[in-house]
Design a protein around this motif. Sequence first.
Motif, PDB file in Angstrom:
ATOM      1  N   THR A 166       3.109  24.531  24.179  1.00 56.40           N
ATOM      2  CA  THR A 166       3.968  25.134  25.199  1.00 56.40           C
ATOM      3  C   THR A 166       3.254  25.182  26.551  1.00 56.40           C
ATOM      4  O   THR A 166       3.906  25.089  27.599  1.00 56.40           O
ATOM      5  CB  THR A 166       4.391  26.546  24.775  1.00 56.40           C
ATOM      6  OG1 THR A 166       3.223  27.353  24.539  1.00 56.40           O
ATOM      7  CG2 THR A 166       5.232  26.513  23.500  1.00 56.40           C
ATOM      8  N   ILE A 169       3.871  21.959  28.340  1.00 54.28           N
ATOM      9  CA  ILE A 169       5.213  21.892  28.905  1.00 54.28           C
ATOM     10  C   ILE A 169       5.298  22.745  30.165  1.00 54.28           C
ATOM     11  O   ILE A 169       5.842  22.303  31.197  1.00 54.28           O
ATOM     12  CB  ILE A 169       6.259  22.369  27.877  1.00 54.28           C
ATOM     13  CG1 ILE A 169       6.191  21.521  26.602  1.00 54.28           C
ATOM     14  CG2 ILE A 169       7.658  22.324  28.489  1.00 54.28           C
ATOM     15  CD1 ILE A 169       6.388  20.032  26.813  1.00 54.28           C
ATOM     16  N   GLU A 190       9.149  22.001  17.348  1.00 59.21           N
ATOM     17  CA  GLU A 190      10.211  21.605  18.267  1.00 59.21           C
ATOM     18  C   GLU A 190      10.852  22.808  18.952  1.00 59.21           C
ATOM     19  O   GLU A 190      11.112  22.781  20.162  1.00 59.21           O
ATOM     20  CB  GLU A 190      11.272  20.793  17.523  1.00 59.21           C
ATOM     21  CG  GLU A 190      12.399  20.333  18.428  1.00 59.21           C
ATOM     22  CD  GLU A 190      13.373  19.374  17.752  1.00 59.21           C
ATOM     23  OE1 GLU A 190      14.376  19.005  18.393  1.00 59.21           O
ATOM     24  OE2 GLU A 190      13.102  18.984  16.594  1.00 59.21           O
ATOM     25  N   ARG A 191      11.130  23.859  18.212  1.00 53.10           N
ATOM     26  CA  ARG A 191      11.777  25.027  18.811  1.00 53.10           C
ATOM     27  C   ARG A 191      10.885  25.630  19.894  1.00 53.10           C
ATOM     28  O   ARG A 191      11.363  25.973  20.988  1.00 53.10           O
ATOM     29  CB  ARG A 191      12.068  26.081  17.741  1.00 53.10           C
ATOM     30  CG  ARG A 191      12.714  27.353  18.310  1.00 53.10           C
ATOM     31  CD  ARG A 191      12.830  28.434  17.252  1.00 53.10           C
ATOM     32  NE  ARG A 191      11.530  28.801  16.694  1.00 53.10           N
ATOM     33  CZ  ARG A 191      10.658  29.599  17.327  1.00 53.10           C
ATOM     34  NH1 ARG A 191      10.934  30.079  18.531  1.00 53.10           N
ATOM     35  NH2 ARG A 191       9.509  29.891  16.753  1.00 53.10           N
ATOM     36  N   ARG A 194      10.903  23.298  22.946  1.00 50.88           N
ATOM     37  CA  ARG A 194      12.178  23.364  23.674  1.00 50.88           C
ATOM     38  C   ARG A 194      12.316  24.688  24.420  1.00 50.88           C
ATOM     39  O   ARG A 194      12.776  24.725  25.570  1.00 50.88           O
ATOM     40  CB  ARG A 194      13.351  23.166  22.718  1.00 50.88           C
ATOM     41  CG  ARG A 194      13.491  21.741  22.203  1.00 50.88           C
ATOM     42  CD  ARG A 194      14.853  21.478  21.600  1.00 50.88           C
ATOM     43  NE  ARG A 194      14.959  20.145  21.033  1.00 50.88           N
ATOM     44  CZ  ARG A 194      15.185  19.047  21.747  1.00 50.88           C
ATOM     45  NH1 ARG A 194      15.328  19.120  23.065  1.00 50.88           N
ATOM     46  NH2 ARG A 194      15.280  17.871  21.151  1.00 50.88           N
ATOM     47  N   ASP A 195      11.907  25.779  23.785  1.00 49.92           N
ATOM     48  CA  ASP A 195      11.972  27.087  24.436  1.00 49.92           C
ATOM     49  C   ASP A 195      11.088  27.144  25.680  1.00 49.92           C
ATOM     50  O   ASP A 195      11.369  27.884  26.631  1.00 49.92           O
ATOM     51  CB  ASP A 195      11.562  28.190  23.462  1.00 49.92           C
ATOM     52  CG  ASP A 195      12.622  28.480  22.405  1.00 49.92           C
ATOM     53  OD1 ASP A 195      13.758  27.983  22.551  1.00 49.92           O
ATOM     54  OD2 ASP A 195      12.301  29.186  21.429  1.00 49.92           O
ATOM     55  N   ALA A 198      10.828  21.933  27.444  1.00 48.57           N
ATOM     56  CA  ALA A 198      10.625  20.487  27.289  1.00 48.57           C
ATOM     57  C   ALA A 198      11.902  19.723  27.636  1.00 48.57           C
ATOM     58  O   ALA A 198      12.995  20.094  27.204  1.00 48.57           O
ATOM     59  CB  ALA A 198      10.199  20.162  25.864  1.00 48.57           C
ATOM     60  N   THR A 199      11.763  18.673  28.414  1.00 47.72           N
ATOM     61  CA  THR A 199      12.913  17.827  28.752  1.00 47.72           C
ATOM     62  C   THR A 199      13.228  16.845  27.636  1.00 47.72           C
ATOM     63  O   THR A 199      14.376  16.390  27.517  1.00 47.72           O
ATOM     64  CB  THR A 199      12.646  17.036  30.042  1.00 47.72           C
ATOM     65  OG1 THR A 199      11.478  16.209  29.857  1.00 47.72           O
ATOM     66  CG2 THR A 199      12.412  17.982  31.218  1.00 47.72           C
ATOM     67  N   HIS A 200      12.218  16.509  26.844  1.00 48.88           N
ATOM     68  CA  HIS A 200      12.377  15.575  25.734  1.00 48.88           C
ATOM     69  C   HIS A 200      11.458  16.007  24.591  1.00 48.88           C
ATOM     70  O   HIS A 200      10.407  16.606  24.833  1.00 48.88           O
ATOM     71  CB  HIS A 200      12.002  14.136  26.129  1.00 48.88           C
ATOM     72  CG  HIS A 200      12.768  13.588  27.290  1.00 48.88           C
ATOM     73  ND1 HIS A 200      12.528  13.965  28.592  1.00 48.88           N
ATOM     74  CD2 HIS A 200      13.774  12.667  27.341  1.00 48.88           C
ATOM     75  CE1 HIS A 200      13.346  13.308  29.398  1.00 48.88           C
ATOM     76  NE2 HIS A 200      14.104  12.514  28.670  1.00 48.88           N
ATOM     77  N   ILE A 201      11.849  15.667  23.371  1.00 52.43           N
ATOM     78  CA  ILE A 201      11.003  15.847  22.200  1.00 52.43           C
ATOM     79  C   ILE A 201      10.828  14.484  21.541  1.00 52.43           C
ATOM     80  O   ILE A 201      11.812  13.784  21.289  1.00 52.43           O
ATOM     81  CB  ILE A 201      11.607  16.836  21.187  1.00 52.43           C
ATOM     82  CG1 ILE A 201      11.796  18.217  21.817  1.00 52.43           C
ATOM     83  CG2 ILE A 201      10.729  16.931  19.933  1.00 52.43           C
ATOM     84  CD1 ILE A 201      10.513  18.932  22.183  1.00 52.43           C
TER      85      ILE A 201
END
Length: 216
Positions: A166, A169, A190-191, A194-195, A198-201
């Motif tokens: 994180t 990011i 991933e969660r 994204r939290d 992140a623009t992409h995974i």
Amino acid sequence: MAGTTVADDGLVVSAFEAAATAAGLPDSGAERDDARRYLLDTMGQSKISVFETLFRDQKRAQRANAAFELAYAEFIDSGHAAPIAGVEEAITRLRDARVKVALTTGFSSVIQQKLLAALGWQSLVDLVLAPGDGVRGRPHPDLILTALMRLQVDAVYEVAALGDTTSDIESARRAGASVAAGTLTGAHNERELRDAGATHIVGSVTQFADLILQRR
């Protein structure tokens, strides 16, 4: 680097155990567990900064950092440093397409150089950076912005960043990179990525290279 281009396999946590012992933490119990949790939450950040925040005492932080670096250096010397599958091919593809590549880290420059030497990566990329004088570690944007200036990139929106934490990011978002991608080969899931925004995974650095080349 660890978790994004270099396989970690728990080495950072193992080195932290040596650091925690050197700083005087009990071998087990809530204090040790809380410290380990903090390390996991702050993966990707400058290790000395993590220890300074964790121990709130400069002498303890320096003692912990020295023990961490010694333990991690021993792991490298023992042959535990290994690349993420496909990373060298991915970086070569990017550079062949005239994409400049920088490797940044939360490790010290000494550890970064040991990793590069162990992997034979001294000439793999265009630039390597670690936190140091005038360059703060993540989640600050300094590493990315310094790379942009040294590689003479024309605009921040032309920067794409990849990381497994994180903090990676957050650093990319603070810097204004158009791509702040999270990879699933390292510390955070991933969660969590994204939290963090992140623009992409992507599954790995190989898929990241595919993403960048498709956008060009």
